[in-house]
Design an enzyme around this catalytic site. Sequence first.
Site, PDB file in Angstrom:
ATOM      1  N   ASN A  15     -10.853 -10.879   4.247  1.00  0.00           N
ATOM      2  CA  ASN A  15     -10.029 -11.598   3.572  1.00  0.00           C
ATOM      3  C   ASN A  15      -8.719 -11.710   4.463  1.00  0.00           C
ATOM      4  OD1 ASN A  15      -8.338 -12.919   1.713  1.00  0.00           O
ATOM      5  ND2 ASN A  15      -8.414 -11.309   0.120  1.00  0.00           N
ATOM      6  N   TRP A  16      -8.648 -12.932   5.249  1.00  0.00           N
ATOM      7  CA  TRP A  16      -7.307 -12.784   6.141  1.00  0.00           C
ATOM      8  C   TRP A  16      -6.126 -13.239   5.227  1.00  0.00           C
ATOM      9  CZ3 TRP A  16      -8.867 -16.183  11.094  1.00  0.00           C
ATOM     10  CH2 TRP A  16      -9.818 -15.533  11.623  1.00  0.00           C
ATOM     11  N   LYS A  17      -6.305 -13.604   3.871  1.00  0.00           N
ATOM     12  CA  LYS A  17      -5.078 -14.057   3.045  1.00  0.00           C
ATOM     13  C   LYS A  17      -4.396 -15.274   3.792  1.00  0.00           C
ATOM     14  CE  LYS A  17      -5.216  -9.483   0.897  1.00  0.00           C
ATOM     15  NZ  LYS A  17      -4.547  -8.457   0.060  1.00  0.00           N
ATOM     16  N   HIS A 105      -9.992 -13.158  -6.995  1.00  0.00           N
ATOM     17  CA  HIS A 105      -9.029 -12.015  -6.238  1.00  0.00           C
ATOM     18  C   HIS A 105      -7.784 -11.647  -7.025  1.00  0.00           C
ATOM     19  CE1 HIS A 105      -6.434  -9.927  -3.495  1.00  0.00           C
ATOM     20  NE2 HIS A 105      -7.794  -9.684  -2.708  1.00  0.00           N
ATOM     21  N   GLU A 107      -4.915 -11.230  -6.514  1.00  0.00           N
ATOM     22  CA  GLU A 107      -3.938 -11.911  -6.284  1.00  0.00           C
ATOM     23  C   GLU A 107      -3.670 -13.112  -6.992  1.00  0.00           C
ATOM     24  OE1 GLU A 107      -3.787 -11.364  -1.938  1.00  0.00           O
ATOM     25  OE2 GLU A 107      -3.581  -9.202  -2.262  1.00  0.00           O
ATOM     26  N   GLU A 175     -12.705  -4.194  -6.686  1.00  0.00           N
ATOM     27  CA  GLU A 175     -11.263  -3.950  -5.872  1.00  0.00           C
ATOM     28  C   GLU A 175     -10.195  -3.357  -6.890  1.00  0.00           C
ATOM     29  OE1 GLU A 175     -10.735  -6.217  -2.019  1.00  0.00           O
ATOM     30  OE2 GLU A 175     -10.067  -7.558  -3.647  1.00  0.00           O
ATOM     31  N   GLY A 181      -3.965  -2.938  -0.084  1.00  0.00           N
ATOM     32  CA  GLY A 181      -2.952  -2.909   0.796  1.00  0.00           C
ATOM     33  C   GLY A 181      -1.835  -1.840   0.339  1.00  0.00           C
ATOM     34  N   SER A 219      -8.026  -0.959   0.917  1.00  0.00           N
ATOM     35  CA  SER A 219      -7.727  -0.239   1.788  1.00  0.00           C
ATOM     36  C   SER A 219      -8.714   0.307   2.737  1.00  0.00           C
ATOM     37  CB  SER A 219      -6.707   0.783   1.449  1.00  0.00           C
ATOM     38  OG  SER A 219      -5.474   0.225   0.957  1.00  0.00           O
ATOM     39  N   GLY A 240      -8.997  -6.460   3.560  1.00  0.00           N
ATOM     40  CA  GLY A 240      -8.117  -7.453   3.673  1.00  0.00           C
ATOM     41  C   GLY A 240      -7.270  -6.965   5.068  1.00  0.00           C
ATOM     42  N   GLY A 241      -6.133  -6.275   5.130  1.00  0.00           N
ATOM     43  CA  GLY A 241      -5.425  -6.033   6.325  1.00  0.00           C
ATOM     44  C   GLY A 241      -6.220  -5.533   7.639  1.00  0.00           C
TER      45      GLY A 241
HETATM   46  C1  PEP Z   1      -7.852  -7.527  -0.346  1.00  0.00           C
HETATM   47  O1  PEP Z   1      -7.104  -8.127  -0.361  1.00  0.00           O
HETATM   48  O2  PEP Z   1      -9.145  -7.831  -0.950  1.00  0.00           O
HETATM   49  C2  PEP Z   1      -7.971  -6.238   0.475  1.00  0.00           C
HETATM   50  C3  PEP Z   1      -9.063  -5.075   0.217  1.00  0.00           C
HETATM   51  O3  PEP Z   1      -6.898  -5.780   1.058  1.00  0.00           O
HETATM   52  P1  PEP Z   1      -6.704  -4.501   2.014  1.00  0.00           P
HETATM   53  O4  PEP Z   1      -8.039  -4.226   2.678  1.00  0.00           O
HETATM   54  O5  PEP Z   1      -5.487  -4.723   2.906  1.00  0.00           O
HETATM   55  O6  PEP Z   1      -6.398  -3.189   0.759  1.00  0.00           O
END
Ligand code: PEP
Length: 257
Positions: A15-17, A105, A107, A175, A181, A219, A240-241
């Site tokens: 997920n590049w957001k 998600h 967010e 999640e 994050g 994470s 994500g990151g």
């Molecule tokens: C996400 O945004 O779905 C996510 C899991 O982010 P991260 O891996 O950065 O925690």
Amino acid sequence: MSADDNPVRPLIAGNWKMHGRRADGAALAGELARRARRGGSAELRCDLVICPPATLLTALADIVADSPVALGAQDCHPLASGAHTGDISAAMLADAGCRYVIVGHSERRTLHGETDDVVRAKAEAAHAAGLVAVVCLGETEAQRAGGETLAVVDRQFRASLPKAATAANTVVAYEPVWAIGTGKVPTTAEIAAVHAQLRTLARGRVGEGERLRLLYGGSVKPGNAAEILAIANVNGALVGGASLEAGDFWTIARSCP
Ligand code: PEP
């Protein structure tokens, strides 16, 4: 659990957001496609999908074409078309080359006020367009502290998944909101408990629920991926990151049991 005990092919989703311009998005997708073409899906032991910002979808569709890297979007509108300024329908995403779309998600749930009903409508729209819906759910820090994790996940699963959800058209991503994050990750036992509950729910409510892919997200990094991906009923990760760096994302994908 060993790979032999687990018949479900894992999915690693990036997920590049809201990250990526045309040049760096093309470079990242190109590098992943190059590695995946070279290694082949057998070496990977998982399916791979990247979910870049909508502005990059059509360009990246060409870049990952004929590679084991699939394309996904980060959100869709519940309707197929209409007067909805700024929104993008699932049918448009399919037309742009997507096979997956993330819905619900945290967010989106938090920053855009999306309820379980909205998330379910979006998942239904995804299915109608032939896309696989990656339905996200998970508890907040306060809910966790209040001992509500399993109840929250249970409620979100029941309310966010369409009645017609099957293992072929749906993926569920657990999640924990507090883990996204932050560098914080639940214990192995905590993830196992939630995923065991999700599997029970899937068996009762989802077509071929035994094979429904249950991702963990929050994470996930190269250093913890192998341990997380080895947990029973964890069939991949939503990243994500760490999906913004080809080497990290690749290492996570290679960590599948
Ligand atoms: C996400 O945004 O779905 C996510 C899991 O982010 P991260 O891996 O950065 O925690």
